[in-house]
Design an enzyme around this catalytic site. Structure first.
Site, PDB file in Angstrom:
ATOM      1  N   TRP A 145     -76.440  24.534  16.453  1.00 46.29           N
ATOM      2  CA  TRP A 145     -76.572  23.432  15.502  1.00 46.29           C
ATOM      3  C   TRP A 145     -77.430  22.309  16.033  1.00 46.29           C
ATOM      4  CZ3 TRP A 145     -76.201  24.739  10.826  1.00 46.29           C
ATOM      5  CH2 TRP A 145     -75.320  25.738  10.443  1.00 46.29           C
ATOM      6  N   LYS A 203     -64.283  21.900   7.921  1.00 42.93           N
ATOM      7  CA  LYS A 203     -63.610  22.465   9.091  1.00 42.93           C
ATOM      8  C   LYS A 203     -62.181  21.907   9.181  1.00 42.93           C
ATOM      9  CE  LYS A 203     -67.622  23.938  10.892  1.00 42.93           C
ATOM     10  NZ  LYS A 203     -68.541  24.607   9.975  1.00 42.93           N
ATOM     11  N   ASP A 217     -73.002  14.446  15.759  1.00 38.51           N
ATOM     12  CA  ASP A 217     -72.601  15.411  14.734  1.00 38.51           C
ATOM     13  C   ASP A 217     -71.211  15.915  15.124  1.00 38.51           C
ATOM     14  OD1 ASP A 217     -72.098  17.586  13.146  1.00 38.51           O
ATOM     15  OD2 ASP A 217     -73.944  18.660  13.631  1.00 38.51           O
TER      16      ASP A 217
END
Ligand code: PLP
Length: 391
Positions: free
Chosen positions: A121, A215, A191
């Site tokens: 990511w 999540k 993030d």
């Protein structure tokens, strides 16, 4: 000799018709608490205090204003967010933030931004930042197969950078920062898509944090941004309106139609975190316990299950591991699914097994998975002794 099918099946729906015995270890969208799913289900029929479904409630109604306000208040309470920060509810997921952050904080800043490349990511994030300005890659772990994170003194930071961007939990590789990287004087941007609200954090150490919901805190569709007011106002004027944090702050997250249902469900999760769980200290304890249970099973398997991530940076959210051969991994995944453990397939970029242990996954689910893993290994040992394992 017992066969793979002997593992107790867990597919019976409970009295509410939900498959609470099927354990969801998906990387995201992931498991949500059963009680939240039941409340969300009821709100689809009729939102509390209304005569209509939550799916048809106007985003301009007072009902939804109250939902937005309560969700924000709960997040502020859970994280002790200081008043100089704005809490925004956006769309576009983590991916939109890869662009939105540099558009607001790098474009026209006359400085470079530091990025840590620690996995799948963060590799995506830096590509978008380079479109907006000069970027210094302060560390890159690719040569090491993204098995490790940098030690605090290993990064090549820029003393006057516009900001440092990093990913607190690399969801694909299962790596999580146990410390705060960066220089004290440089704005930190993080993030936190895969560990937000899973543990307490000191928001005051960051200028901006972002996290999509799917999540630890709700369904896909809403992304949280917590940004320091002063940093937000430094953005240039020439960014598209939909990418401008100021506009969302000015309209109190109701600039264009927000994802009403996703935010409503997030409100339910934040209520659950505050009420049932008791807060983020308690949530972090549970999450640590779940991770310790699973890693213990892996470590006690004599190398049958193998983690790729280095031990000191193993994630409490995503335990990624392999079996001795790809065909055994496939066999494990098929057998696990049949036994009621779903969502264990590793990310498509690296394969293997990934057990995601988000807030909604219970300790019981992890204990059951550990039990299954021990059983599976014993089956393979039996096969070995009988000479029937075909690799
Ligand atoms: C840490 C992290 N950042 C960003 C993303 C991308 O998020 P989205 O799919 O919401 O754009 C993901 C996706 O799983 C992620 O795990």
């Amino acid at each position: 000799m017992p066969t793979m099918c002997d593992y107790p099946q867990q597919f019976e729906p409970d009295s509410l018709g939900s498959f609470s015995d099927v354990h969801n270890f998906s990387g995201g969208p992931g498991a949500l608490p059963q009680i939240v799913l039941q409340e969300a289900q009821q709100a689809i029929a009729r939102a509390p205090g209304t005569n209509i479904s939550v799916l048809g409630v106007s985003h301009r109604s007072q009902w939804f204003r109250d939902v937005l306000d309560e969700t924000e208040d709960n997040i502020r309470d859970l994280l002790n967010v200081p008043s100089k920060y704005r809490v925004l509810f956006l769309q576009g997921g983590g991916t939109m933030q890869f662009s939105m952050v540099p558009m607001n904080m790098l474009r026209g800043a006359g400085k470079c931004a530091d990025y840590l490349t620690t996995g799948y990511w963060s590799e995506k994030a830096i590509v978008e930042a380079r479109k907006e300005g000069t970027v210094n890659e302060a560390w890159n772990g690719k040569a090491n197969g993204f098995c490790d994170l940098p030690a605090p003194d290993e990064c090549n930071f820029t003393p006057n950078a516009a900001y440092l961007h990093y990913v607190s939990n690399e969801t694909v590789e299962g790596l999580q920062f146990p410390y705060l990287p960066g220089l004290q004087e440089i704005p930190r941007v993080c993030d936190m898509s895969s560990d937000f609200l899973s543990r307490p954090i000191d928001i005051g150490s960051y200028s901006l944090v972002y996290a999509h919901a799917q999540k630890n805190m709700g369904p896909a569709g809403v992304t949280i941004v917590i940004v320091e007011e002063e940093v937000m106002h430094r953005a240039p004027e020439n960014i598209p309106s939909i990418m401008d944090y100021r506009l969302f702050a000015q309209h109190r997250s109701n600039y264009n139609t927000p994802p009403v249902f996703a935010i409503y469900t997030m409100m339910l999760v934040t209520r659950w975190l505050k009420g049932t769980v008791g807060g983020l200290v308690e949530m972090a304890d549970i999450n640590r316990c779940k991770a310790a249970t699973l890693y213990k099973t892996i470590d006690e398997s004599d190398g049958f299950y193998r983690c790729r991530a280095s031990k000191r940076y193993r994630s409490n959210m995503n335990a990624c591991f392999d079996l001795p051969t790809p065909s055994l991994t496939d066999k494990f995944l098929t057998s696990a699914e049949r036994a009621g453990f779903v969502g264990l397939t590793g990310h498509r970029s690296i394969g293997g097994v990934r057990a995601s242990l988000y807030n909604g996954v219970t300790l019981q689910a992890v204990q059951n998975l550990s039990e299954f893993m021990r059983w599976f290994r014993s089956q393979m040992d039996n096969d070995d002794r009988a000479g029937v394992r075909n690799g």
